[in-house]
Design a protein around this motif. Structure first.
Motif, PDB file in Angstrom:
ATOM      1  N   ALA A 236       0.818  -1.250   0.094  1.00  0.00           N
ATOM      2  CA  ALA A 236       0.082   0.157   0.090  1.00  0.00           C
ATOM      3  C   ALA A 236       1.007   1.309  -0.032  1.00  0.00           C
ATOM      4  CB  ALA A 236      -0.912   0.036   1.169  1.00  0.00           C
ATOM      5  N   THR A 237       2.041   1.175   0.552  1.00  0.00           N
ATOM      6  CA  THR A 237       2.731   2.688   0.909  1.00  0.00           C
ATOM      7  C   THR A 237       4.084   2.331  -0.095  1.00  0.00           C
ATOM      8  OG1 THR A 237       4.187   1.511   2.688  1.00  0.00           O
ATOM      9  CG2 THR A 237       2.034   2.797   3.142  1.00  0.00           C
ATOM     10  N   ARG A 259       6.373   8.971   0.912  1.00  0.00           N
ATOM     11  CA  ARG A 259       5.879   7.472   1.109  1.00  0.00           C
ATOM     12  C   ARG A 259       6.396   6.999   2.416  1.00  0.00           C
ATOM     13  NH1 ARG A 259       7.839   4.228  -4.397  1.00  0.00           N
ATOM     14  NH2 ARG A 259       6.729   5.249  -5.959  1.00  0.00           N
ATOM     15  N   GLU A 282      -5.159  -0.864   4.396  1.00  0.00           N
ATOM     16  CA  GLU A 282      -5.620  -0.119   3.067  1.00  0.00           C
ATOM     17  C   GLU A 282      -6.393   1.180   3.486  1.00  0.00           C
ATOM     18  OE1 GLU A 282      -7.408  -2.692   0.441  1.00  0.00           O
ATOM     19  OE2 GLU A 282      -5.398  -4.146   0.068  1.00  0.00           O
ATOM     20  N   GLU A 283      -7.339   0.974   4.425  1.00  0.00           N
ATOM     21  CA  GLU A 283      -8.357   2.000   4.774  1.00  0.00           C
ATOM     22  C   GLU A 283      -7.315   3.214   5.362  1.00  0.00           C
ATOM     23  OE1 GLU A 283     -11.940   3.055   7.634  1.00  0.00           O
ATOM     24  OE2 GLU A 283     -11.212   1.012   7.363  1.00  0.00           O
ATOM     25  N   VAL A 285      -4.135   3.916   5.303  1.00  0.00           N
ATOM     26  CA  VAL A 285      -3.236   4.394   4.330  1.00  0.00           C
ATOM     27  C   VAL A 285      -3.715   5.336   3.383  1.00  0.00           C
ATOM     28  CG1 VAL A 285      -1.648   3.697   2.341  1.00  0.00           C
ATOM     29  CG2 VAL A 285      -1.586   2.333   4.313  1.00  0.00           C
ATOM     30  N   ALA A 286      -5.158   4.929   2.860  1.00  0.00           N
ATOM     31  CA  ALA A 286      -5.614   5.874   2.083  1.00  0.00           C
ATOM     32  C   ALA A 286      -5.937   7.131   2.774  1.00  0.00           C
ATOM     33  CB  ALA A 286      -7.133   5.276   1.401  1.00  0.00           C
ATOM     34  N   LYS A 287      -6.420   7.117   3.910  1.00  0.00           N
ATOM     35  CA  LYS A 287      -6.704   8.453   4.801  1.00  0.00           C
ATOM     36  C   LYS A 287      -5.532   9.036   5.075  1.00  0.00           C
ATOM     37  CE  LYS A 287     -10.994   6.549   7.245  1.00  0.00           C
ATOM     38  NZ  LYS A 287     -11.426   6.261   8.430  1.00  0.00           N
ATOM     39  N   THR A 288      -4.405   8.409   5.105  1.00  0.00           N
ATOM     40  CA  THR A 288      -3.030   9.232   5.383  1.00  0.00           C
ATOM     41  C   THR A 288      -2.929  10.151   4.268  1.00  0.00           C
ATOM     42  OG1 THR A 288      -2.502   7.386   7.142  1.00  0.00           O
ATOM     43  CG2 THR A 288      -0.804   8.616   6.168  1.00  0.00           C
ATOM     44  N   LYS A 289      -2.780   9.234   3.070  1.00  0.00           N
ATOM     45  CA  LYS A 289      -2.470   9.951   1.912  1.00  0.00           C
ATOM     46  C   LYS A 289      -3.152  11.184   1.566  1.00  0.00           C
ATOM     47  CE  LYS A 289      -0.664   5.814  -0.557  1.00  0.00           C
ATOM     48  NZ  LYS A 289      -1.354   4.980  -1.881  1.00  0.00           N
ATOM     49  N   THR A 290      -4.338  11.399   1.905  1.00  0.00           N
ATOM     50  CA  THR A 290      -5.254  12.541   1.681  1.00  0.00           C
ATOM     51  C   THR A 290      -4.951  13.529   3.060  1.00  0.00           C
ATOM     52  OG1 THR A 290      -7.113  11.000   1.249  1.00  0.00           O
ATOM     53  CG2 THR A 290      -7.682  13.333   1.961  1.00  0.00           C
ATOM     54  N   GLU A 293      -1.466  15.055   1.527  1.00  0.00           N
ATOM     55  CA  GLU A 293      -1.701  15.909   0.455  1.00  0.00           C
ATOM     56  C   GLU A 293      -2.144  17.177   1.035  1.00  0.00           C
ATOM     57  OE1 GLU A 293      -1.331  15.889  -2.716  1.00  0.00           O
ATOM     58  OE2 GLU A 293      -0.234  14.157  -2.540  1.00  0.00           O
TER      59      GLU A 293
END
Length: 517
Positions: A236-237, A259, A282-283, A285-290, A293
């Motif tokens: 994921a990362t 990353r 996965e959930e 990691v997706a929130k952390t990416k947002t 950003e």
């Protein structure tokens, strides 16, 4: 029968008596009622008379009050009228005085004009007489000199022009010589002032991040059954998760700082929450990416606000924020760009150029190093293309593209960006390598100089950018010292790898010692 008759008679008599009594009672009630009505009428008439008198009194009082107010208002208006009449009379008197003054001045002007006309007539007569004398004098001078007045003027003008030209050439020569002597000094002064007035810290960005944990039991939960959790986190990362024997620590390895930061924050959330499985990974990691950003945009906005730069395109602001997670030779790219922007502003102010454009170009000069993909273009050309795409000023675009000489410089701020970039990157301590390789390179540099015969001491200084070699004066002559410096420079250039350039200085000292006894 008699009883019945007697009873009926008694009844009739009783009825008759009752009727009489009833009529008498009704008559007495009627008389009482009439007397009561008469009394009420009298009271009503009395009350009406009293009310009538009260209303008359109130009407009289109101009339008197209104009359007093009206008289007061009339008096006030009369006073105002009287004041205005007085004011008008005063103005009339003032106007009359001014008219008298104007009349008197007009008479004085007429007298003065008559006198001036007489003086002008006398002056004209004298001017005619002077012109006649001047012509006669000029004719006598022309006869004596053998030149006309026009020829004499031309000779005088030519002589003055030649003298002025000679004086101007001498001054120009002096100015050029003075400029040659002071240009280098002034340039060094501007650079030194720029460096002194901007002092910022430098940060080292590595390729490894350390995630601290409370105990080693968490390592097993991070790894998961048959390593499924750690594989999901790495997929994921895009970061390598190293779980080894290091106590209370997990190592995150990867070349991309963004990353690594996403992986570190995601791992922190997972460990804090306690639920660690592939779907949850996965959930998170997706929130952390947002979140990252959003932080990138916030960092970019805060940077441009701190530097006082306005009107920057949102995409360029995002690129500025991404610089926070990039490094160049160990130097944080955002810190480097802020430093270059401040350098450029100071230097542009010293040179009288546009400070805002210089600061803008200094901040954006390395945006080509933070692409979302990996283009083959040099970062200076890529940054220039992005600046042109988002409608930046042509001077800013040229400064970005030319700061590594990929294109020709067409703006005065372009060489300033190049110089400030070099100042920020070349400062000792600004850009660092791994400590072991750094120390090894310095030792090799000193060992290489010590291999020459006659060398007494060697010192690698200025973060390895200068090598000072002290030689024995008895074995090395001045000519040999020059040869040694050139030979050592060539060997360093061919045998060693280093950033920038290395200055080699050979020092030969002669000491004469004597003792007085």
């Amino acid at each position: 029968m008699e009883k019945i008759f007697y009873i009926l008679f008694s009844l009739a008599t009783g009825v008759a008596i009752g009727r009489l009594l009833l009529q008498k009672m009704l008559k007495s009630q009627e008389i009482a009622t009439q007397s009561k009505i008469k009394k009420m009428l009298k009271e009503a008439e009395s009350n009406a008379e009293i009310l009538k008198k009260d209303r008359l009194l109130e009407a009289k009082e109101k009339f008197l009050q209104m009359k007093a107010e009206h008289e007061k208002e009339i008096n006030s208006k009369n006073n105002t009228i009287n004041q205005r009449e007085n004011s008008i009379k005063q103005k009339e008197q003032s106007i009359n005085q001014k008219l008298e003054n104007i009349t008197r001045k007009q008479q004085e002007l007429d007298t003065t004009r008559t006198t001036l006309e007489k003086q002008i007539e006398v002056t004209k007569a004298k001017q005619d007489e002077f012109a006649t004398l001047k012509d006669e004098h000029t004719q006598k001078l022309e006869a004596i000199a053998g030149l006309s007045a026009e020829e004499a003027k031309k000779q005088l003008v030519n002589s003055l022009c030649e003298e002025a030209r000679t004086t101007a050439m001498m001054q120009i020569k002096d100015i050029v010589n003075e400029a040659k002597l002071t240009a280098s000094k002034e340039a060094k002064k501007v650079v030194i002032q720029t460096i002194q007035r901007t002092a910022t810290e430098s940060a080292i960005e590595n390729t490894v991040s350390i995630f601290n944990i409370e105990n080693d039991e968490i390592k097993g939960r991070v790894i998961g059954r048959e390593g499924r959790n750690i594989r999901a986190l790495e997929a994921a990362t895009g970061i390598e998760i190293i779980v080894d024997d290091t106590p209370e620590a997990i190592i995150l390895s990867g070349f991309d700082p963004v990353r690594r930061e996403i992986a570190r924050l995601a791992l922190h959330r997972l460990v804090t929450d306690g639920r660690i499985h592939p779907a949850r990974i996965e959930e998170v990691v997706a929130k952390t990416k947002t979140q990252i950003e959003d932080e990138i945009i916030e960092i970019g906005e805060r940077t441009v606000i701190d530097l006082g730069i306005h009107g920057l395109h949102p995409e360029l602001i995002r690129m500025v924020g991404r610089m926070r997670y990039r490094s160049s030779y160990g130097q944080n790219l955002l810190q480097h760009s802020r430093e270059v922007a401040n350098f450029c502003a100071t230097m542009a102010a010293e040179l009288g150029l546009n400070v805002k454009l210089a600061k803008r170009a200094g901040l954006l000069h390395d945006i080509g190093k933070v692409p979302d993909d990996n283009p083959e273009l040099p970062h200076a050309i890529l940054g220039m293309q992005w600046a042109e795409k988002y409608k930046e000023h042509p001077e800013v675009c040229n400064a970005i593209g030319a700061h590594h000489d990929e294109i020709e410089m067409t703006s005065m701020i372009s060489p300033i960006i190049q110089a400030c970039d070099a100042i920020s990157g070349a400062r000792p301590g600004a850009r660092r390598e791994v400590v072991e390789s750094y120390i090894k390179r310095l030792k090799e540099l000193e060992s290489l100089a010590m291999s020459y015969p006659g060398v007494e001491k060697t010192f690698a200084i200025q973060a390895g950018r200068e090598l000072r070699v002290v030689v024995e004066s008895e074995r090395i002559t001045d000519a040999a010292a020059e040869i040694l410096a050139a030979d050592l420079s060539n060997r360093i250039q061919t045998e060693m790898t280093y950033p920038g350039q290395i200055k080699v200085t050979v020092i030969r000292e002669t000491r004469s010692v004597s003792y007085a006894k």
